[in-house]
Design a protein around this motif. Sequence first.
Motif, PDB file in Angstrom:
ATOM      1  N   GLU A  77     195.970  61.204  92.831  1.00 41.15           N
ATOM      2  CA  GLU A  77     194.915  60.275  92.428  1.00 41.15           C
ATOM      3  C   GLU A  77     193.568  60.943  92.665  1.00 41.15           C
ATOM      4  OE1 GLU A  77     195.178  56.853  95.043  1.00 41.15           O
ATOM      5  OE2 GLU A  77     194.554  58.047  96.752  1.00 41.15           O
ATOM      6  N   THR A  78     192.614  60.547  91.843  1.00 40.00           N
ATOM      7  CA  THR A  78     191.228  60.943  92.059  1.00 40.00           C
ATOM      8  C   THR A  78     190.429  59.658  92.140  1.00 40.00           C
ATOM      9  OG1 THR A  78     191.577  62.975  90.811  1.00 40.00           O
ATOM     10  CG2 THR A  78     189.296  62.323  91.217  1.00 40.00           C
ATOM     11  N   ILE A  79     189.684  59.524  93.228  1.00 41.87           N
ATOM     12  CA  ILE A  79     188.911  58.316  93.504  1.00 41.87           C
ATOM     13  C   ILE A  79     187.433  58.684  93.424  1.00 41.87           C
ATOM     14  CG2 ILE A  79     188.451  56.487  95.181  1.00 41.87           C
ATOM     15  CD1 ILE A  79     191.149  57.400  96.542  1.00 41.87           C
ATOM     16  N   TYR A  80     186.706  58.014  92.552  1.00 41.95           N
ATOM     17  CA  TYR A  80     185.269  58.223  92.422  1.00 41.95           C
ATOM     18  C   TYR A  80     184.585  57.033  93.090  1.00 41.95           C
ATOM     19  CZ  TYR A  80     186.922  61.493  88.936  1.00 41.95           C
ATOM     20  OH  TYR A  80     187.580  62.520  88.299  1.00 41.95           O
ATOM     21  N   VAL A  81     183.664  57.327  94.012  1.00 45.15           N
ATOM     22  CA  VAL A  81     183.007  56.272  94.789  1.00 45.15           C
ATOM     23  C   VAL A  81     181.495  56.452  94.703  1.00 45.15           C
ATOM     24  CG1 VAL A  81     182.782  55.190  97.061  1.00 45.15           C
ATOM     25  CG2 VAL A  81     184.974  56.182  96.364  1.00 45.15           C
ATOM     26  N   VAL A  82     180.814  55.416  94.208  1.00 44.46           N
ATOM     27  CA  VAL A  82     179.362  55.416  94.144  1.00 44.46           C
ATOM     28  C   VAL A  82     178.807  55.202  95.552  1.00 44.46           C
ATOM     29  CG1 VAL A  82     177.333  54.191  93.238  1.00 44.46           C
ATOM     30  CG2 VAL A  82     179.344  54.569  91.771  1.00 44.46           C
ATOM     31  N   ASP A  83     177.784  55.976  95.893  1.00 42.15           N
ATOM     32  CA  ASP A  83     177.108  55.859  97.194  1.00 42.15           C
ATOM     33  C   ASP A  83     178.096  55.921  98.357  1.00 42.15           C
ATOM     34  OD1 ASP A  83     174.655  55.612  95.887  1.00 42.15           O
ATOM     35  OD2 ASP A  83     174.846  53.437  95.755  1.00 42.15           O
ATOM     36  N   HIS A  84     179.003  56.877  98.297  1.00 44.36           N
ATOM     37  CA  HIS A  84     180.026  56.985  99.343  1.00 44.36           C
ATOM     38  C   HIS A  84     179.417  57.294 100.702  1.00 44.36           C
ATOM     39  CE1 HIS A  84     183.055  59.004 101.830  1.00 44.36           C
ATOM     40  NE2 HIS A  84     183.793  57.994 101.390  1.00 44.36           N
ATOM     41  N   GLU A  85     179.938  56.616 101.704  1.00 41.80           N
ATOM     42  CA  GLU A  85     179.661  56.885 103.114  1.00 41.80           C
ATOM     43  C   GLU A  85     181.011  56.982 103.806  1.00 41.80           C
ATOM     44  OE1 GLU A  85     176.705  57.291 104.615  1.00 41.80           O
ATOM     45  OE2 GLU A  85     175.541  56.943 102.797  1.00 41.80           O
ATOM     46  N   PRO A  86     181.169  57.860 104.794  1.00 40.29           N
ATOM     47  CA  PRO A  86     182.479  58.029 105.438  1.00 40.29           C
ATOM     48  C   PRO A  86     183.107  56.738 105.960  1.00 40.29           C
ATOM     49  CG  PRO A  86     181.035  59.811 106.083  1.00 40.29           C
ATOM     50  CD  PRO A  86     180.190  58.826 105.296  1.00 40.29           C
ATOM     51  N   HIS A  87     182.318  55.775 106.427  1.00 47.89           N
ATOM     52  CA  HIS A  87     182.900  54.534 106.955  1.00 47.89           C
ATOM     53  C   HIS A  87     183.587  53.701 105.877  1.00 47.89           C
ATOM     54  CE1 HIS A  87     179.041  52.872 105.512  1.00 47.89           C
ATOM     55  NE2 HIS A  87     179.716  51.731 105.423  1.00 47.89           N
ATOM     56  N   LEU A  88     183.331  53.988 104.599  1.00 43.76           N
ATOM     57  CA  LEU A  88     183.973  53.249 103.504  1.00 43.76           C
ATOM     58  C   LEU A  88     185.410  53.717 103.244  1.00 43.76           C
ATOM     59  CD1 LEU A  88     181.031  53.339 100.936  1.00 43.76           C
ATOM     60  CD2 LEU A  88     181.769  51.361 102.293  1.00 43.76           C
ATOM     61  N   THR A  89     185.716  54.951 103.614  1.00 39.63           N
ATOM     62  CA  THR A  89     186.996  55.570 103.256  1.00 39.63           C
ATOM     63  C   THR A  89     188.222  54.772 103.709  1.00 39.63           C
ATOM     64  OG1 THR A  89     185.940  57.733 103.246  1.00 39.63           O
ATOM     65  CG2 THR A  89     188.344  57.695 103.368  1.00 39.63           C
ATOM     66  N   PRO A  90     188.323  54.335 104.970  1.00 39.13           N
ATOM     67  CA  PRO A  90     189.546  53.624 105.377  1.00 39.13           C
ATOM     68  C   PRO A  90     189.832  52.360 104.561  1.00 39.13           C
ATOM     69  CG  PRO A  90     188.331  54.329 107.308  1.00 39.13           C
ATOM     70  CD  PRO A  90     187.441  54.583 106.122  1.00 39.13           C
ATOM     71  N   SER A  91     188.815  51.555 104.269  1.00 34.39           N
ATOM     72  CA  SER A  91     189.084  50.319 103.518  1.00 34.39           C
ATOM     73  C   SER A  91     189.443  50.611 102.064  1.00 34.39           C
ATOM     74  CB  SER A  91     187.898  49.356 103.598  1.00 34.39           C
ATOM     75  OG  SER A  91     186.754  49.908 102.985  1.00 34.39           O
ATOM     76  N   ILE A  92     188.863  51.649 101.500  1.00 34.44           N
ATOM     77  CA  ILE A  92     189.198  52.023 100.119  1.00 34.44           C
ATOM     78  C   ILE A  92     190.642  52.522 100.047  1.00 34.44           C
ATOM     79  CG2 ILE A  92     188.721  53.696  98.283  1.00 34.44           C
ATOM     80  CD1 ILE A  92     185.729  53.481  99.153  1.00 34.44           C
ATOM     81  N   LEU A  93     190.991  53.443 100.934  1.00 36.87           N
ATOM     82  CA  LEU A  93     192.347  53.999 100.908  1.00 36.87           C
ATOM     83  C   LEU A  93     193.394  52.968 101.295  1.00 36.87           C
ATOM     84  CD1 LEU A  93     191.806  57.594 102.341  1.00 36.87           C
ATOM     85  CD2 LEU A  93     191.887  56.842  99.952  1.00 36.87           C
ATOM     86  N   ALA A  94     193.071  52.065 102.214  1.00 36.52           N
ATOM     87  CA  ALA A  94     194.025  51.015 102.602  1.00 36.52           C
ATOM     88  C   ALA A  94     194.384  50.139 101.408  1.00 36.52           C
ATOM     89  CB  ALA A  94     193.454  50.172 103.737  1.00 36.52           C
ATOM     90  N   ALA A  95     193.406  49.846 100.567  1.00 33.24           N
ATOM     91  CA  ALA A  95     193.662  49.004  99.388  1.00 33.24           C
ATOM     92  C   ALA A  95     194.499  49.738  98.348  1.00 33.24           C
ATOM     93  CB  ALA A  95     192.337  48.561  98.771  1.00 33.24           C
ATOM     94  N   LEU A  96     194.330  51.048  98.252  1.00 30.81           N
ATOM     95  CA  LEU A  96     194.963  51.806  97.176  1.00 30.81           C
ATOM     96  C   LEU A  96     196.347  52.344  97.505  1.00 30.81           C
ATOM     97  CD1 LEU A  96     191.885  53.881  95.994  1.00 30.81           C
ATOM     98  CD2 LEU A  96     192.932  51.933  94.813  1.00 30.81           C
ATOM     99  N   HIS A  97     196.639  52.589  98.765  1.00 34.44           N
ATOM    100  CA  HIS A  97     197.863  53.302  99.108  1.00 34.44           C
ATOM    101  C   HIS A  97     198.986  52.397  99.565  1.00 34.44           C
ATOM    102  CE1 HIS A  97     195.455  57.227  99.895  1.00 34.44           C
ATOM    103  NE2 HIS A  97     195.575  56.941  98.611  1.00 34.44           N
ATOM    104  N   GLY A  98     200.194  52.821  99.198  1.00 34.72           N
ATOM    105  CA  GLY A  98     201.393  52.185  99.704  1.00 34.72           C
ATOM    106  C   GLY A  98     201.809  52.867 100.994  1.00 34.72           C
ATOM    107  N   ALA A  99     203.090  52.793 101.303  1.00 28.90           N
ATOM    108  CA  ALA A  99     203.614  53.347 102.550  1.00 28.90           C
ATOM    109  C   ALA A  99     203.434  54.858 102.617  1.00 28.90           C
ATOM    110  CB  ALA A  99     205.085  52.987 102.703  1.00 28.90           C
ATOM    111  N   GLN A 100     203.644  55.551 101.507  1.00 28.27           N
ATOM    112  CA  GLN A 100     203.487  57.003 101.479  1.00 28.27           C
ATOM    113  C   GLN A 100     202.305  57.341 100.584  1.00 28.27           C
ATOM    114  OE1 GLN A 100     207.457  58.079 100.124  1.00 28.27           O
ATOM    115  NE2 GLN A 100     207.723  59.100 102.094  1.00 28.27           N
ATOM    116  N   PRO A 101     201.215  57.845 101.162  1.00 31.59           N
ATOM    117  CA  PRO A 101     200.042  58.131 100.333  1.00 31.59           C
ATOM    118  C   PRO A 101     200.274  59.326  99.420  1.00 31.59           C
ATOM    119  CG  PRO A 101     199.681  58.891 102.573  1.00 31.59           C
ATOM    120  CD  PRO A 101     200.988  58.157 102.566  1.00 31.59           C
ATOM    121  N   PRO A 102     199.671  59.296  98.221  1.00 31.69           N
ATOM    122  CA  PRO A 102     199.805  60.431  97.305  1.00 31.69           C
ATOM    123  C   PRO A 102     198.842  61.552  97.692  1.00 31.69           C
ATOM    124  CG  PRO A 102     198.387  58.788  96.339  1.00 31.69           C
ATOM    125  CD  PRO A 102     198.898  58.206  97.641  1.00 31.69           C
TER     126      PRO A 102
END
Length: 140
Positions: A77-102
């Motif tokens: 997967e490729t995730i494009y994030v506007v105005d990305h800040e490191p603290h946003l990463t966990p909530s974004i990935l938690a929403a997108l990933h199942g048990a085994q992340p790609p």
Amino acid sequence: MIHRIEPDGVYGLPDLVSQISVPDGRRLAFLSGQVAWDEEGRVVGEGDHAVQAAQVALRIDRLLDALGARRQDIVKETIYVVDHEPHLTPSILAALHGAQPPSSTLVGVTKLFAPEFLIEVECVVALPDRKPDEEQACAR
């Protein structure tokens, strides 16, 4: 089956992304970038990265369902994030990933195709094996 590999000597975040994803003898499908639209084309979660990520995940789940696939079948997967800040990463990935992340790449961008969208995700999916009669149905 998809093999997720975390080789020794290569630092990574195995709970968040897989360094290598290898599908055994499968066909691949490429999902176009998905944004936070609802079924009517309205923007969901304007101004909220986590809410938009959840809506994008819902859209991806629907596309996967149409393919007879699941999140575990996403190999890249490729995730494009506007105005990305490191603290946003966990909530974004938690929403997108199942048990085994790609295998995954997150790219911070200044904007997407419309200003109300904060996240866009494109995926490569290893399609599950099908029976010959299902091949005929999908060819139509």
